[in-house]
Design a protein around this motif. Structure first.
Motif, mmCIF file in Angstrom:
data_model
loop_
_atom_site.group_PDB
_atom_site.id
_atom_site.type_symbol
_atom_site.label_atom_id
_atom_site.label_comp_id
_atom_site.label_asym_id
_atom_site.label_seq_id
_atom_site.Cartn_x
_atom_site.Cartn_y
_atom_site.Cartn_z
ATOM 1 N N ASN A 163 17.190 16.635 59.294
ATOM 2 C CA ASN A 163 18.045 16.325 57.341
ATOM 3 C C ASN A 163 18.123 17.166 56.595
ATOM 4 O O ASN A 163 19.670 17.190 55.751
ATOM 5 C CB ASN A 163 16.167 15.505 57.087
ATOM 6 C CG ASN A 163 15.823 14.568 57.599
ATOM 7 O OD1 ASN A 163 16.153 13.463 58.324
ATOM 8 N ND2 ASN A 163 14.635 14.261 57.973
ATOM 9 N N LEU A 164 17.517 18.432 56.864
ATOM 10 C CA LEU A 164 18.196 19.903 56.088
ATOM 11 C C LEU A 164 20.010 19.665 56.980
ATOM 12 O O LEU A 164 20.616 20.406 56.068
ATOM 13 C CB LEU A 164 17.486 21.234 56.150
ATOM 14 C CG LEU A 164 16.001 20.874 56.068
ATOM 15 C CD1 LEU A 164 15.023 21.975 56.662
ATOM 16 C CD2 LEU A 164 15.857 20.914 53.846
ATOM 17 N N VAL A 211 6.734 18.141 63.577
ATOM 18 C CA VAL A 211 6.905 17.679 61.622
ATOM 19 C C VAL A 211 8.443 17.989 61.304
ATOM 20 O O VAL A 211 9.409 17.756 60.854
ATOM 21 C CB VAL A 211 6.314 17.537 60.927
ATOM 22 C CG1 VAL A 211 6.623 16.710 59.402
ATOM 23 C CG2 VAL A 211 5.066 16.434 61.150
ATOM 24 N N VAL A 212 8.105 19.391 61.731
ATOM 25 C CA VAL A 212 9.121 20.941 60.688
ATOM 26 C C VAL A 212 10.412 20.805 61.908
ATOM 27 O O VAL A 212 11.329 20.855 60.880
ATOM 28 C CB VAL A 212 8.724 22.283 60.264
ATOM 29 C CG1 VAL A 212 9.197 23.144 60.257
ATOM 30 C CG2 VAL A 212 7.632 22.412 59.866
ATOM 31 N N THR A 268 15.670 9.831 62.074
ATOM 32 C CA THR A 268 14.779 10.537 62.043
ATOM 33 C C THR A 268 14.016 10.369 62.015
ATOM 34 O O THR A 268 12.715 10.857 62.412
ATOM 35 C CB THR A 268 15.042 12.195 61.708
ATOM 36 O OG1 THR A 268 14.778 11.683 60.025
ATOM 37 C CG2 THR A 268 16.025 13.392 61.744
ATOM 38 N N GLU A 269 13.635 9.353 61.770
ATOM 39 C CA GLU A 269 11.999 8.947 61.186
ATOM 40 C C GLU A 269 12.272 7.794 63.014
ATOM 41 O O GLU A 269 10.773 7.564 63.153
ATOM 42 C CB GLU A 269 12.377 7.669 60.077
ATOM 43 C CG GLU A 269 11.254 6.498 59.663
ATOM 44 C CD GLU A 269 9.463 7.714 59.688
ATOM 45 O OE1 GLU A 269 8.936 6.616 60.594
ATOM 46 O OE2 GLU A 269 10.410 8.181 58.656
ATOM 47 N N ARG A 313 10.901 10.026 65.104
ATOM 48 C CA ARG A 313 9.146 9.790 64.681
ATOM 49 C C ARG A 313 8.443 10.068 65.772
ATOM 50 O O ARG A 313 7.520 10.621 65.820
ATOM 51 C CB ARG A 313 9.136 10.756 63.320
ATOM 52 C CG ARG A 313 7.382 11.575 63.121
ATOM 53 C CD ARG A 313 7.711 11.045 60.827
ATOM 54 N NE ARG A 313 7.514 9.905 60.868
ATOM 55 C CZ ARG A 313 6.024 8.812 61.106
ATOM 56 N NH1 ARG A 313 5.074 9.869 61.060
ATOM 57 N NH2 ARG A 313 6.162 7.983 60.525
ATOM 58 N N ASN A 363 13.524 26.425 57.368
ATOM 59 C CA ASN A 363 12.250 26.251 58.162
ATOM 60 C C ASN A 363 12.511 26.519 59.572
ATOM 61 O O ASN A 363 10.723 26.212 60.348
ATOM 62 C CB ASN A 363 13.880 24.916 58.711
ATOM 63 C CG ASN A 363 13.219 23.628 59.453
ATOM 64 O OD1 ASN A 363 13.358 23.563 60.336
ATOM 65 N ND2 ASN A 363 12.518 22.500 58.914
ATOM 66 N N GLU A 406 12.031 17.852 60.142
ATOM 67 C CA GLU A 406 13.321 18.092 59.226
ATOM 68 C C GLU A 406 14.427 18.623 59.267
ATOM 69 O O GLU A 406 15.456 18.849 58.707
ATOM 70 C CB GLU A 406 11.915 18.612 58.427
ATOM 71 C CG GLU A 406 12.554 18.862 56.321
ATOM 72 C CD GLU A 406 12.868 17.515 56.071
ATOM 73 O OE1 GLU A 406 13.634 17.509 55.236
ATOM 74 O OE2 GLU A 406 12.329 16.380 56.426
ATOM 75 N N GLN A 449 22.015 17.614 54.860
ATOM 76 C CA GLN A 449 22.429 17.492 53.746
ATOM 77 C C GLN A 449 22.870 18.498 53.671
ATOM 78 O O GLN A 449 23.764 18.405 52.235
ATOM 79 C CB GLN A 449 21.295 17.934 53.219
ATOM 80 C CG GLN A 449 19.803 16.745 53.192
ATOM 81 C CD GLN A 449 18.682 17.470 52.374
ATOM 82 O OE1 GLN A 449 18.870 18.575 52.043
ATOM 83 N NE2 GLN A 449 17.089 17.027 52.364
ATOM 84 N N ARG A 498 18.015 10.756 57.754
ATOM 85 C CA ARG A 498 16.647 10.489 57.799
ATOM 86 C C ARG A 498 16.008 9.030 58.550
ATOM 87 O O ARG A 498 15.286 9.474 59.313
ATOM 88 C CB ARG A 498 16.949 9.902 56.250
ATOM 89 C CG ARG A 498 15.052 10.488 56.071
ATOM 90 C CD ARG A 498 14.896 10.623 54.306
ATOM 91 N NE ARG A 498 15.458 12.151 54.315
ATOM 92 C CZ ARG A 498 14.910 13.291 54.238
ATOM 93 N NH1 ARG A 498 13.481 12.926 54.743
ATOM 94 N NH2 ARG A 498 15.148 14.021 53.961
ATOM 95 N N SER A 511 23.526 11.568 54.776
ATOM 96 C CA SER A 511 22.087 12.111 54.923
ATOM 97 C C SER A 511 21.090 10.781 55.474
ATOM 98 O O SER A 511 19.687 11.190 56.026
ATOM 99 C CB SER A 511 21.297 12.379 53.636
ATOM 100 O OG SER A 511 22.532 13.696 53.520
#
Length: 243
Positions: free
Chosen positions: A160-161, A153-154, A179-180, A183, A135, A157, A164, A176, A172
């Motif tokens: 989120n990784l 965007v990366v 992070t939304e 964003r 990433n 993410e 996980q 998420r 998770s």
């Protein structure tokens, strides 16, 4: 399985009663993922309501991700398999509809992400570390290309990784959802054209590889506080973030 048997609706809020009974059967285990509900006609007879009322209740259950509606001879209403994405989106919508400040969001991220970093240091596998490394590498390539929007965007993410890597689906989903919201703020603020985040990510990866939770948490907290200040002071051109 035998077909579930529902109670007739005795309330003026028939819509809510139908949804409530189906939810109760899901919680009790009487209904499980993959189970097919009775036909609309059978449900309307059991609930003693019109088929339109049943249909609307089923549509709302589909929107919430609890059932799937299929067409055709083998179609019908089926109990859906758990979808973390649906849960995350629902929680994210709830957060965004609440009157929150940027300070509220940053405070929540500091608490949640600090915990995630500590758990990830204990549980992450080499595969998780490789995904995080890939990433950061991808973000670096996008930065070199000047593709700031895709890089943003990366970067998101990455969080989120990391969640996980804890192996906990609830963390998770929570991450998420957060992070939304981030964003959406990022879109309003505009993408950053510097590599401050990339440098922070490189340091964080080093701490994660060494399983140094204290240093990893310190790096994450420093980055989140710096990002907060950039948003708060309008360091991003055209920033419209909440104060």
């Amino acid at each position: 399985m035998t077909d579930p048997v529902f109670e007739p609706v005795r309330s003026q809020r028939a819509f809510d009663v139908i949804i409530g009974q189906i939810r109760a059967m899901l919680r009790s285990g009487e209904l499980r993922p993959g189970d097919r509900l009775p036909s609309e006609r059978a449900l309307s007879e059991q609930f003693q309501v019109s088929r339109n009322t049943v249909r609307e209740a089923l549509r709302m259950l589909e929107i919430s991700g609890l059932i799937t509606l299929r067409k055709g001879a083998t179609g019908g209403a089926f109990i859906a398999k758990p979808d973390p994405g649906v849960l995350a989106n629902g929680l994210s919508d709830a957060i965004q509809l609440t009157a929150i400040s940027l300070s509220d969001l940053t405070e929540a991220r500091l608490w949640v992400e600090s915990m995630i970093v500590r758990v990830a240091c204990e549980r992450m596998t080499e595969e998780h570390l490789q995904a995080l490394h890939d990433n950061v590498e991808q973000a670096g390539k996008l930065s070199a290309q000047g593709d700031w929007e895709r890089k943003a965007v990366v970067h998101i993410e990455f969080h989120n990784l990391l969640a996980q890597a804890t192996g906990n689906p609830i963390l998770s989903i929570l991450m998420r959802s957060l992070t939304e919201v981030v964003r959406e703020i990022g879109i309003a603020a505009g993408p950053a054209t510097d590599d401050v985040t990339l440098r922070s990510r490189a340091r964080l990866l080093g701490h994660l590889r060494r399983r140094d939770a204290d240093q990893a948490v310190a790096e994450m907290e420093h980055h989140l506080r710096r990002l907060h200040e950039m948003w708060l002071t309008g360091a991003y051109e055209g920033s419209r973030t909440p104060r």
